[in-house]
Motif scaffolding. Structure first.
Motif, PDB file in Angstrom:
ATOM      1  N   GLN A  14      39.486 -67.583 -17.377  1.00  0.00           N
ATOM      2  CA  GLN A  14      40.457 -67.238 -17.302  1.00  0.00           C
ATOM      3  C   GLN A  14      41.006 -66.321 -18.260  1.00  0.00           C
ATOM      4  O   GLN A  14      41.888 -65.221 -18.130  1.00  0.00           O
ATOM      5  N   LEU A  15      40.992 -66.709 -19.337  1.00  0.00           N
ATOM      6  CA  LEU A  15      41.304 -65.878 -20.674  1.00  0.00           C
ATOM      7  C   LEU A  15      40.673 -64.523 -20.925  1.00  0.00           C
ATOM      8  O   LEU A  15      41.060 -63.706 -21.289  1.00  0.00           O
ATOM      9  N   LYS A  16      39.544 -64.425 -20.375  1.00  0.00           N
ATOM     10  CA  LYS A  16      38.538 -63.254 -20.470  1.00  0.00           C
ATOM     11  C   LYS A  16      39.291 -62.376 -19.507  1.00  0.00           C
ATOM     12  O   LYS A  16      39.303 -61.227 -19.862  1.00  0.00           O
ATOM     13  N   TYR A  17      39.479 -62.836 -18.347  1.00  0.00           N
ATOM     14  CA  TYR A  17      39.996 -61.878 -17.268  1.00  0.00           C
ATOM     15  C   TYR A  17      41.563 -61.542 -17.249  1.00  0.00           C
ATOM     16  O   TYR A  17      41.872 -60.585 -16.640  1.00  0.00           O
ATOM     17  N   ARG A  18      42.181 -62.481 -18.181  1.00  0.00           N
ATOM     18  CA  ARG A  18      43.647 -61.981 -18.516  1.00  0.00           C
ATOM     19  C   ARG A  18      43.771 -60.988 -19.590  1.00  0.00           C
ATOM     20  O   ARG A  18      45.050 -60.472 -19.832  1.00  0.00           O
ATOM     21  N   ASN A  19      42.745 -60.882 -20.290  1.00  0.00           N
ATOM     22  CA  ASN A  19      42.671 -60.031 -21.554  1.00  0.00           C
ATOM     23  C   ASN A  19      42.576 -58.775 -21.430  1.00  0.00           C
ATOM     24  O   ASN A  19      41.619 -58.044 -20.511  1.00  0.00           O
ATOM     25  N   ARG A  20      43.775 -57.824 -21.436  1.00  0.00           N
ATOM     26  CA  ARG A  20      43.825 -56.325 -21.214  1.00  0.00           C
ATOM     27  C   ARG A  20      44.388 -55.648 -22.582  1.00  0.00           C
ATOM     28  O   ARG A  20      44.974 -56.280 -23.302  1.00  0.00           O
ATOM     29  N   THR A  21      44.019 -54.451 -22.350  1.00  0.00           N
ATOM     30  CA  THR A  21      44.389 -53.583 -23.498  1.00  0.00           C
ATOM     31  C   THR A  21      46.134 -52.880 -22.985  1.00  0.00           C
ATOM     32  O   THR A  21      46.394 -53.200 -21.823  1.00  0.00           O
TER      33      THR A  21
END
Length: 182
Positions: free
Chosen positions: A28-35
């Motif tokens: 979840q944290l990986k896919y919510r991480n955006r620039t």
């Protein structure tokens, strides 16, 4: 004081359930991480293949945890009755735990290694091109730091998988000793 077989099974079940939660948080944290910025045609240039591998490792770990939970519940309900089917289940459980632990460990290594390497490149770029847009480099540093947080949850899942491996190996050893008594 020695722990009973039921206690060992309960610890293994608890480790698998918490491992599933930690791995789900990692994904979840990986896919919510955006620039923060849109990089136009170069969108997703900051996505590392190692992060994709780490997410795949987390998915494999979650699948292993889901498949092992019914085995743990079955063994918890069955308690002391050791049959050849129980020994076979313990064999499968032990080898599955070993494979899942190795996959998660390689995902942790790939994720941390890639994050560290890319952060060194970005920090070198910041120092070399200090007159250039510093917001972009800060954006990338923030992105990779948040990616490292997701990898930390993967590390927690790997440690819990290692604990489940120890439990399943102990149970398998105990079952083979009990089956020799027949």
């Amino acid at each position: 004081m020695a722990m009973s077989q039921t206690g060992w099974i309960a610890i293994g079940l608890g480790a698998r359930l918490v491992m599933f939660a930690a791995l789900a948080m990692s994904v979840q944290l990986k896919y919510r991480n955006r620039t923060k910025y849109d990089y136009g045609p170069f969108d997703n240039f900051n996505q590392l293949q190692s992060y994709t591998y780490a997410v795949a490792a987390a998915a494999i770990g979650m699948a292993g945890s889901v498949l092992q939970t019914p085995v743990s519940v079955y063994l918890l309900c069955k308690r002391k009755l050791v049959t050849s089917a129980s020994v076979l289940l313990l064999d499968i459980s032990m080898y599955t735990d070993i494979v899942v632990t190795v996959v998660l460990a390689s995902g942790v290594g790939a994720g941390f290694g890639a994050t560290d390497d890319v952060l060194q490149y970005v920090n070198h770029w910041r120092k070399t091109w200090s007159w250039y847009d510093n917001d972009t480099s800060r954006d990338l540093v923030d992105y990779y730091h948040k990616g490292a947080i997701a990898i930390v949850f993967l590390l927690v899942g790997m440690v819990l998988s290692l604990a489940a491996t120890v439990v399943s190996t102990r149970l398998r050893t105990r079952a083979s000793n009990d089956s020799d008594d027949f």
